[in-house]
Design a protein around this motif. Structure first.
Motif, PDB file in Angstrom:
ATOM      1  N   LYS A  67      43.196  46.126  34.791  1.00 21.44           N
ATOM      2  CA  LYS A  67      44.638  46.006  34.557  1.00 21.44           C
ATOM      3  C   LYS A  67      45.409  46.758  35.639  1.00 21.44           C
ATOM      4  CE  LYS A  67      46.150  46.577  30.360  1.00 21.44           C
ATOM      5  NZ  LYS A  67      46.427  47.166  29.011  1.00 21.44           N
ATOM      6  N   GLY A 114      47.622  40.002  37.048  1.00 21.96           N
ATOM      7  CA  GLY A 114      46.561  40.808  37.624  1.00 21.96           C
ATOM      8  C   GLY A 114      45.477  41.221  36.656  1.00 21.96           C
ATOM      9  N   MET A 115      45.673  41.004  35.357  1.00 14.50           N
ATOM     10  CA  MET A 115      44.659  41.381  34.384  1.00 14.50           C
ATOM     11  C   MET A 115      43.463  40.436  34.491  1.00 14.50           C
ATOM     12  SD  MET A 115      47.041  42.374  31.098  1.00 14.50           S
ATOM     13  CE  MET A 115      45.621  42.465  30.010  1.00 14.50           C
ATOM     14  N   THR A 116      42.266  41.011  34.576  1.00 12.70           N
ATOM     15  CA  THR A 116      41.065  40.215  34.814  1.00 12.70           C
ATOM     16  C   THR A 116      39.933  40.718  33.932  1.00 12.70           C
ATOM     17  OG1 THR A 116      41.749  39.989  37.127  1.00 12.70           O
ATOM     18  CG2 THR A 116      39.481  39.374  36.583  1.00 12.70           C
ATOM     19  N   ALA A 123      42.866  41.623  41.688  1.00 14.10           N
ATOM     20  CA  ALA A 123      43.862  42.324  40.874  1.00 14.10           C
ATOM     21  C   ALA A 123      44.759  43.196  41.747  1.00 14.10           C
ATOM     22  CB  ALA A 123      43.173  43.166  39.808  1.00 14.10           C
ATOM     23  N   LEU A 169      45.042  50.421  39.799  1.00 10.35           N
ATOM     24  CA  LEU A 169      44.397  49.719  38.692  1.00 10.35           C
ATOM     25  C   LEU A 169      43.790  50.702  37.707  1.00 10.35           C
ATOM     26  CD1 LEU A 169      42.431  47.006  40.735  1.00 10.35           C
ATOM     27  CD2 LEU A 169      44.729  46.797  39.768  1.00 10.35           C
TER      28      LEU A 169
END
Length: 638
Positions: free
Chosen positions: A144, A153-155, A170, A183
């Motif tokens: 995040k 961008g959250m993966t 991200a 992050l």
């Protein structure tokens, strides 16, 4: 109260804020970039000022020199402490919380540490984003961005070998969207529900909550449909989670409207975990306004002007149920890729319990520079079942032709039995989407309607689309539709009757079924709208159809057509290979970013790659970005 307020945002939220300013008799100042020169928020404001970028604090403060206050909306600079400081230095009120709250809660890492120290339960995670920290957190995990929100961008990372690519992607998205690539990592909680609590707080120590919103219907961590109140929580839990949210606000001296987000287990609905605090207005604030009767933007302005809250916690009563659907410029049939175009026909719904927050107008050009959200359609009713039905009916009356949207997808989501019953979790849409069937350009009634707008020789309707007297049969020709071939050729004539209802509206009777349609032609392209869904049909010449047939011929497993095309308009943000490299099918060639989202372009087959683009290049839909040729030892194709 203020006399002039600058709205440092764009799109539907800028229009929404301007509406409240007008209601209160406050003069509004809009900002716009060159891409938004003709935008609706520019037209609705009392005055508009051009800026180089919505992310430029210097430009925003300069544009606000004649204003009393700056309202940042959401996104962009809405949670930026530097903007708050700059406004204070310029003697301008920032419509939002103080710098302390922005710095603590605007940074997800600091926010988690802060509330954890205060005894609020948080999800296990790490403020360091690297392989060692990931091993400590455990897989699966969630990457995040520390700044910003909206799911950008959250993966999700399932395996250690996928971590490096996830972190790189991200960071790029976070830097582009928020100007900060920091992050954090969190343990991924399976099948959670996303519940958030709306807050109001003033400078005089008063803090209240306005109930909760259910935001579990998400796709790739981006909310799609939200509602208030949540169908999950009982009254005791609602009181507890609301009190916890208020305590979080008090701990940082929060002032203004804000939201505290929690994860709640569907299996244990009385337990909740703090995720983050959004120190701004939320996209989904209309559902709270509809069930409470309060104007959140008005209260933001009153609190920022120093007024005390006159609403107490005892005054807050949730009446009925409200549900909101976000309308995006994206193509669900192409994995929700962002779309662009010009709005040729626009119908927005009205009626009892219906609200539309929109930035759309006929003739508006939808580009790829900004977030793809176009509008929000919201429905209120005395109960949840009726609210869902009203929202579905409103979406059926929504027509947007000229750009692909997700309206048809939203209707299918609302029709799902689990959604209807309130059995929700944040993974529901991921399970549901593969089962959906989207409106197809092969559907005969759409082709028949589109043919009515073109000069087609074999027994079709005239070029004006209308005839008097008895209906004549339509014979389908071999019509190519955006690369797919309509499978109706050399068949018997199909009787059809068209009844005109307006310049862009027809009732088409085909095979005994009446279809109320909207349609508009732009050269060789016809858009047909049907109950909220829309498709684009392009009529091709015989030469174009022959070229299509040749392009799909195959030699082994490698297509003869060597061209790799961009799936959307956007910017090349990274290139993973070099011209002359040997690649295999499925290997990533490059990444394209549009509307703050990234899409990987992969090799369709094995071969030698030749690139035609570089990083920072702008590309259009279907732009050739690379070619794949055979290996030298493969010989010459027959």
């Amino acid at each position: 109260m203020f006399t002039t307020v600058l709205v440092a945002n764009r799109g539907e939220i800028a229009c929404r804020i301007i509406a409240t300013l007008r209601k209160l008799g406050i003069r509004s100042v809009a900002v716009y970039t060159d891409a938004d020169r003709d935008a609706l928020h520019v037209q609705r404001a009392d005055r508009a000022v051009r800026v180089g970028s919505y992310l430029s604090i210097e430009d925003v403060v300069t544009a606000a020199q004649d204003a009393d206050a700056v309202h940042p909306g959401y996104g962009f600079l809405s949670e930026n402490a530097d903007l708050a400081r700059a406004c204070e230095a310029a003697g301008i009120v920032f419509v939002g919380p103080g710098v302390k709250a922005l710095e603590v809660m605007g940074d997800k890492i600091r926010a988690k540490e802060h509330v954890s120290a205060a005894g609020v339960p948080v999800i296990p995670g790490s403020s360091t984003a690297d392989a060692e920290a990931a091993d400590r957190v455990g897989y699966p995990l969630l990457v995040k961005p520390s700044a910003g929100g909206g799911g950008k961008g959250m993966t999700v990372v399932e395996r250690p070998q996928d971590l490096a690519d996830a972190l790189a992607g991200a960071r790029r998205v976070a830097a582009a969207a928020f100007g900060d690539d920091t992050l954090l990592l969190e343990r991924l909680v399976r099948a959670p529900r996303h519940i958030e609590v709306q807050l109001l707080a003033d400078e005089h120590g008063n803090v209240i909550h306005l109930g909760e919103r259910e935001c579990s219907l998400q796709r790739r961590h981006q909310k799609v449909i939200e509602e208030a109140p949540s169908p999950l929580l009982d009254e005791p839990t609602r009181a507890r989670i609301g009190a916890a949210a208020c305590e979080v606000a008090r701990s940082v001296g929060y002032v203004g409207a804000g939201t505290v987000e929690f994860l709640v287990s569907d299996e244990a609905p009385t337990e909740f975990f703090f995720m983050e605090m959004n120190t701004r207005l939320q996209v989904e604030h209309p559902v709270t306004e509809l069930v409470t009767g309060l104007d959140l933007v008005e209260w933001q302005l009153r609190v920022a002007a120093g007024e005390p809250l006159t609403v107490t916690q005892a005054d807050v009563v949730l009446t009925g149920h409200a549900i909101e659907a976000r309308v995006y410029a994206e193509d669900p049939a192409r994995d929700f890729l962002p779309s662009a175009g010009t709005v040729l026909v626009l119908d927005e719904p009205t009626g009892d319990g219906i609200r539309v927050d929109s930035a759309l107008r006929a003739g508006l050009v939808i580009g790829s520079a900004y977030d793809p959200m176009l509008a929000k359609v919201v429905a209120w009713a005395p109960d949840r079942t009726t609210a869902v039905a009203r929202l579905d009916a409103a979406l059926a009356r929504t027509t947007i032709l000229g750009v692909r949207t997700n309206v048809g997808f939203l209707r299918q989501v609302l029709a799902d039995p689990d959604v209807r019953a309130g059995r929700l979790d944040t993974d529901l849409l991921a399970r549901l989407i593969p089962t959906l069937n989207f409106l197809s350009p092969d559907d005969r009634h759409l082709v028949a309607a589109a043919l009515s707008r073109h000069e087609v020789r074999e027994g079709a309707w005239g070029s004006d689309g209308w005839r008097l007297g008895e209906p004549r049969p339509i014979r389908y020709e071999d019509v190519s539709v955006l690369g797919d071939t309509v499978s109706v050729r050399d068949g018997d004539p199909v009787p059809a009757r068209l009844v005109r209802r307006g310049p862009d509206a027809v009732d088409l009777e085909l095979d005994g079924v009446v279809h109320p349609l909207r349609l508009v032609s732009d050269g060789s392209v016809t858009w047909v709208g049907d109950q909220g869904s829309a498709v684009e049909l392009r009529f091709r010449t015989r030469v174009e159809r022959l070229a299509d047939e040749l392009s799909v011929l195959t030699r082994g497993t490698r297509p003869v057509d060597p061209q790799v095309r961009s799936p959307m308009p956007g910017t090349v943000v990274s290139v993973e290979v070099a011209t002359g490299d040997s690649v295999v099918a499925g290997q990533t060639l490059l990444t394209i970013e549009a509307m703050k989202m990234e899409h990987r372009v992969v090799a369709p087959s094995d071969g030698i790659v030749t690139l035609t683009v570089r990083p920072t290049d702008q590309v259009a839909l279907d732009h050739v970005v690379a070619t794949i040729s055979g290996h030298p030892d493969e010989g010459t194709p027959a």
